[in-house]
Design a protein around this motif. Structure first.
Motif, PDB file in Angstrom:
ATOM      1  N   PHE A   1      20.649   5.535  -2.719  1.00 14.38           N
ATOM      2  CA  PHE A   1      21.469   4.394  -3.068  1.00 14.38           C
ATOM      3  C   PHE A   1      20.738   3.943  -4.440  1.00 14.38           C
ATOM      4  CE2 PHE A   1      20.669  -0.413  -3.601  1.00 14.38           C
ATOM      5  CZ  PHE A   1      21.848  -0.969  -3.338  1.00 14.38           C
ATOM      6  N   ARG A   2      19.352   4.068  -4.694  1.00 13.74           N
ATOM      7  CA  ARG A   2      19.105   3.750  -5.844  1.00 13.74           C
ATOM      8  C   ARG A   2      19.737   4.564  -7.234  1.00 13.74           C
ATOM      9  NH1 ARG A   2      13.758   4.697  -3.242  1.00 13.74           N
ATOM     10  NH2 ARG A   2      12.843   2.593  -2.759  1.00 13.74           N
ATOM     11  N   GLN A   3      19.924   5.711  -6.888  1.00 12.36           N
ATOM     12  CA  GLN A   3      20.323   6.969  -8.070  1.00 12.36           C
ATOM     13  C   GLN A   3      21.845   7.085  -7.723  1.00 12.36           C
ATOM     14  OE1 GLN A   3      17.607  10.118  -7.655  1.00 12.36           O
ATOM     15  NE2 GLN A   3      16.058   8.903  -7.623  1.00 12.36           N
TER      16      GLN A   3
ATOM     17  N   VAL B   1       1.052  -1.039  -0.112  1.00  5.01           N
ATOM     18  CA  VAL B   1       0.081  -0.081   0.061  1.00  5.01           C
ATOM     19  C   VAL B   1       1.075   1.244   0.093  1.00  5.01           C
ATOM     20  CG1 VAL B   1      -1.915   1.192   1.273  1.00  5.01           C
ATOM     21  CG2 VAL B   1      -1.765  -1.388   1.347  1.00  5.01           C
ATOM     22  N   VAL B   2       0.896   1.982  -0.740  1.00  2.79           N
ATOM     23  CA  VAL B   2       1.741   3.051  -1.345  1.00  2.79           C
ATOM     24  C   VAL B   2       1.116   4.432  -1.057  1.00  2.79           C
ATOM     25  CG1 VAL B   2       3.108   4.345  -2.861  1.00  2.79           C
ATOM     26  CG2 VAL B   2       3.570   2.010  -2.679  1.00  2.79           C
ATOM     27  N   VAL B   3       1.381   5.358  -0.289  1.00  6.88           N
ATOM     28  CA  VAL B   3       0.679   6.675  -0.096  1.00  6.88           C
ATOM     29  C   VAL B   3       1.666   7.706  -0.717  1.00  6.88           C
ATOM     30  CG1 VAL B   3      -0.322   8.360   1.791  1.00  6.88           C
ATOM     31  CG2 VAL B   3      -0.276   5.739   1.913  1.00  6.88           C
TER      32      VAL B   3
ATOM     33  N   VAL C   1       7.254  12.570   1.364  1.00  2.51           N
ATOM     34  CA  VAL C   1       6.910  12.414   0.018  1.00  2.51           C
ATOM     35  C   VAL C   1       6.080  11.095  -0.279  1.00  2.51           C
ATOM     36  CG1 VAL C   1       7.817  12.306  -2.155  1.00  2.51           C
ATOM     37  CG2 VAL C   1       9.140  13.559  -0.714  1.00  2.51           C
ATOM     38  N   ASP C   2       6.583  10.168   0.073  1.00  2.00           N
ATOM     39  CA  ASP C   2       5.748   8.932  -0.300  1.00  2.00           C
ATOM     40  C   ASP C   2       6.320   7.683   0.709  1.00  2.00           C
ATOM     41  OD1 ASP C   2       7.823   7.690  -1.513  1.00  2.00           O
ATOM     42  OD2 ASP C   2       7.095   8.328  -3.539  1.00  2.00           O
ATOM     43  N   PHE C   3       5.435   6.723   0.683  1.00  2.00           N
ATOM     44  CA  PHE C   3       5.922   5.561   1.641  1.00  2.00           C
ATOM     45  C   PHE C   3       5.335   4.072   1.300  1.00  2.00           C
ATOM     46  CE2 PHE C   3       2.782   5.642   4.839  1.00  2.00           C
ATOM     47  CZ  PHE C   3       2.063   6.852   4.683  1.00  2.00           C
ATOM     48  N   LYS C   4       5.869   3.116   1.621  1.00  5.17           N
ATOM     49  CA  LYS C   4       4.875   1.831   1.414  1.00  5.17           C
ATOM     50  C   LYS C   4       4.846   1.233   2.540  1.00  5.17           C
ATOM     51  CE  LYS C   4       7.554  -1.592   0.676  1.00  5.17           C
ATOM     52  NZ  LYS C   4       7.952  -2.943   1.596  1.00  5.17           N
ATOM     53  N   LEU C   5       3.590   0.506   2.592  1.00  2.34           N
ATOM     54  CA  LEU C   5       3.127  -0.020   3.994  1.00  2.34           C
ATOM     55  C   LEU C   5       2.640  -1.508   3.511  1.00  2.34           C
ATOM     56  CD1 LEU C   5       0.488   2.467   5.521  1.00  2.34           C
ATOM     57  CD2 LEU C   5       2.936   2.085   6.152  1.00  2.34           C
TER      58      LEU C   5
ATOM     59  N   GLY D   1       9.201   9.241  -8.209  1.00  6.24           N
ATOM     60  CA  GLY D   1       9.554   7.754  -8.397  1.00  6.24           C
ATOM     61  C   GLY D   1       8.915   7.241  -9.675  1.00  6.24           C
ATOM     62  N   SER D   2       7.993   6.132  -9.391  1.00  8.26           N
ATOM     63  CA  SER D   2       7.167   5.511 -10.435  1.00  8.26           C
ATOM     64  C   SER D   2       5.719   6.109 -10.626  1.00  8.26           C
ATOM     65  CB  SER D   2       6.826   3.989  -9.905  1.00  8.26           C
ATOM     66  OG  SER D   2       5.771   3.789  -9.088  1.00  8.26           O
ATOM     67  N   LEU D   3       5.506   7.316  -9.939  1.00  5.41           N
ATOM     68  CA  LEU D   3       4.420   7.987 -10.381  1.00  5.41           C
ATOM     69  C   LEU D   3       4.604   9.047 -11.208  1.00  5.41           C
ATOM     70  CD1 LEU D   3       1.492   8.901  -9.804  1.00  5.41           C
ATOM     71  CD2 LEU D   3       2.283  10.502  -8.201  1.00  5.41           C
TER      72      LEU D   3
ATOM     73  N   PRO E   1      13.819   4.679   6.093  1.00  4.79           N
ATOM     74  CA  PRO E   1      14.310   5.380   4.860  1.00  4.79           C
ATOM     75  C   PRO E   1      14.423   4.447   3.797  1.00  4.79           C
ATOM     76  CG  PRO E   1      15.560   5.984   6.596  1.00  4.79           C
ATOM     77  CD  PRO E   1      14.823   4.799   7.097  1.00  4.79           C
ATOM     78  N   ASP E   2      14.321   3.231   3.917  1.00  6.34           N
ATOM     79  CA  ASP E   2      14.167   2.121   2.862  1.00  6.34           C
ATOM     80  C   ASP E   2      12.749   2.024   2.297  1.00  6.34           C
ATOM     81  OD1 ASP E   2      16.571   0.915   3.095  1.00  6.34           O
ATOM     82  OD2 ASP E   2      16.081  -1.071   3.716  1.00  6.34           O
ATOM     83  N   THR E   3      11.716   2.436   3.127  1.00  7.40           N
ATOM     84  CA  THR E   3      10.292   2.407   2.638  1.00  7.40           C
ATOM     85  C   THR E   3       9.780   3.669   2.510  1.00  7.40           C
ATOM     86  OG1 THR E   3       9.527   2.078   4.886  1.00  7.40           O
ATOM     87  CG2 THR E   3       9.953  -0.013   3.535  1.00  7.40           C
ATOM     88  N   CYS E   4      10.433   4.792   2.681  1.00 10.23           N
ATOM     89  CA  CYS E   4       9.737   6.080   2.759  1.00 10.23           C
ATOM     90  C   CYS E   4      10.660   6.962   1.776  1.00 10.23           C
ATOM     91  CB  CYS E   4       9.700   6.676   3.872  1.00 10.23           C
ATOM     92  SG  CYS E   4       8.849   6.070   5.227  1.00 10.23           S
ATOM     93  N   ARG E   5      10.123   7.791   1.023  1.00  7.40           N
ATOM     94  CA  ARG E   5      11.030   8.933   0.533  1.00  7.40           C
ATOM     95  C   ARG E   5      10.899  10.159   1.444  1.00  7.40           C
ATOM     96  NH1 ARG E   5       9.156   7.174  -4.927  1.00  7.40           N
ATOM     97  NH2 ARG E   5      11.073   6.264  -5.850  1.00  7.40           N
TER      98      ARG E   5
HETATM   99  P1  5GP Z   1       7.569   4.144  -6.369  1.00  5.53           P
HETATM  100  O1  5GP Z   1       6.434   3.426  -6.560  1.00  5.53           O
HETATM  101  O2  5GP Z   1       7.646   5.432  -6.632  1.00  5.53           O
HETATM  102  O3  5GP Z   1       9.045   3.092  -6.887  1.00  5.53           O
HETATM  103  O4  5GP Z   1       7.797   3.914  -4.667  1.00  5.53           O
HETATM  104  C1  5GP Z   1       6.704   4.502  -3.546  1.00  5.53           C
HETATM  105  C2  5GP Z   1       7.216   4.411  -2.441  1.00  5.53           C
HETATM  106  O5  5GP Z   1       7.116   3.119  -1.813  1.00  5.53           O
HETATM  107  C3  5GP Z   1       8.821   4.728  -2.194  1.00  5.53           C
HETATM  108  O6  5GP Z   1       8.897   5.578  -0.744  1.00  5.53           O
HETATM  109  C4  5GP Z   1       9.588   3.675  -2.144  1.00  5.53           C
HETATM  110  O7  5GP Z   1      10.631   3.430  -1.162  1.00  5.53           O
HETATM  111  C5  5GP Z   1       8.237   2.598  -1.713  1.00  5.53           C
HETATM  112  N1  5GP Z   1       8.476   1.230  -2.033  1.00  5.53           N
HETATM  113  C6  5GP Z   1       7.736   0.883  -3.294  1.00  5.53           C
HETATM  114  N2  5GP Z   1       7.749  -0.366  -3.451  1.00  5.53           N
HETATM  115  C7  5GP Z   1       8.900  -0.880  -2.744  1.00  5.53           C
HETATM  116  C8  5GP Z   1       9.481  -2.132  -2.274  1.00  5.53           C
HETATM  117  O8  5GP Z   1       9.478  -3.108  -2.911  1.00  5.53           O
HETATM  118  N3  5GP Z   1      10.414  -2.082  -1.483  1.00  5.53           N
HETATM  119  C9  5GP Z   1      10.703  -1.098  -0.706  1.00  5.53           C
HETATM  120  N4  5GP Z   1      11.699  -0.800   0.395  1.00  5.53           N
HETATM  121  N5  5GP Z   1      10.254   0.110  -0.827  1.00  5.53           N
HETATM  122  C10 5GP Z   1       8.934   0.242  -1.727  1.00  5.53           C
END
Ligand code: 5GP
Length: 243
Positions: free
Chosen positions: A218-220, A90-92, A173-177, A98-100, A195-199
């Motif tokens: 790390f990604r970039q 679940v991404v807020v 900015v955004d995060f994943k739950l 990122g992907s958006l 910080p692994d799961t949030c921007r």
């Molecule tokens: P995006 O869809 O832009 O790649 O990610 C949106 C947000 O969700 C970012 O904060 C990113 O870190 C987190 N996120 C999405 N998928 C994953 C994942 O598979 N692993 C981790 N660690 N974070 C994720």
């Protein structure tokens, strides 16, 4: 005490314990990105993410959100409730990144009001695809009622975390739950918040590179990854009543 290794993921290892209702999560320094195509290590990441997650889970619990966190037993290990995992990410999103941006062409940094709540299928082989409510329905991944609860909880968590990070001069900015179901079929927040799961963007600068305090470093290949994680921890702990 740790029992058998139940599962090893990209950033954590899950062990059984003497109590079948309780698992032990071990936070590793390993970092992966782009569906594990990029691999590396971030020094002390496990300790930092364990400490940040501990703090945020406690904060959410005191605001009435059910989480899997029970107790942090060492600098890399927490005891958590065993859950049956719902295979959704679940991404807020409060700000476009990122992907958006990649998938919609929205400019980096565009404020999203109201915030977006999105559901992705947690499946590495498929590259965690974005789902629609209709797709979730036919996949039987969650009921309509569960999806509504996940959305409401994600919005509540976003409200709490956005305010908290703002008090640290950080933009969430955004995060994943990730969520799971306990024995009573109650939806409970699982995984980690770090910080692994949030921007997380530093409000002290508008520089697009300097402001990044999360795994995007790390990604970039932006450098100073450990230092950024450490700075997030310092700001979070500065808000802690124990300090
Ligand atoms: P995006 O869809 O832009 O790649 O990610 C949106 C947000 O969700 C970012 O904060 C990113 O870190 C987190 N996120 C999405 N998928 C994953 C994942 O598979 N692993 C981790 N660690 N974070 C994720």
């Amino acid at each position: 005490m740790a029992g058998e290794k139940l599962y090893e993921g990209k950033a954590k290892i899950i062990y059984t314990t003497d109590d079948p209702a309780v698992l032990l999560t071990y936070f590793k320094d390993d970092a992966t990105a782009f569906n594990a195509q990029k691999r590396g290590q971030i020094a002390d990441k496990g300790k930092i993410n364990c400490a940040i997650s501990t703090y945020l889970f406690q904060r959410l619990e005191s605001a009435g959100i059910a989480t899997h966190w029970l107790e942090t037993v060492s600098d890399r290990e927490m005891r958590v409730k065993a859950l049956s995992i719902i295979p959704l990410e679940v991404v807020v999103r409060n700000v476009a990144a990122g992907s958006l941006c990649r998938q919609t062409g929205l400019p980096l940094g565009q404020v999203l009001l109201p915030p977006l709540v999105e559901f992705y299928y947690k499946n590495d082989d498929m590259g965690d695809p974005l789902l629609t409510p209709d797709r979730m329905r036919v996949m039987n991944v969650a009921t309509d009622e569960q999806i509504a609860t996940l959305r409401r909880q994600a919005e509540q968590i976003n409200h709490i975390l956005t305010k908290f990070f703002a008090s640290c001069a950080i933009t969430l900015v955004d995060f994943k739950l990730e969520f799971g179901l306990d024995h009573q079929q109650t939806i409970v927040l699982g995984d980690e918040i770090s910080p692994d799961t949030c921007r997380l963007w530093d409000q002290a600068t508008e520089d697009e590179t300097q402001r990044v305090m999360d795994k995007d470093r790390f990604r970039q290949d932006l450098g100073q990854v450990e230092q950024a994680y450490q700075r997030v921890l310092e700001r979070v702990m500065a808000q802690s009543p124990q300090h």
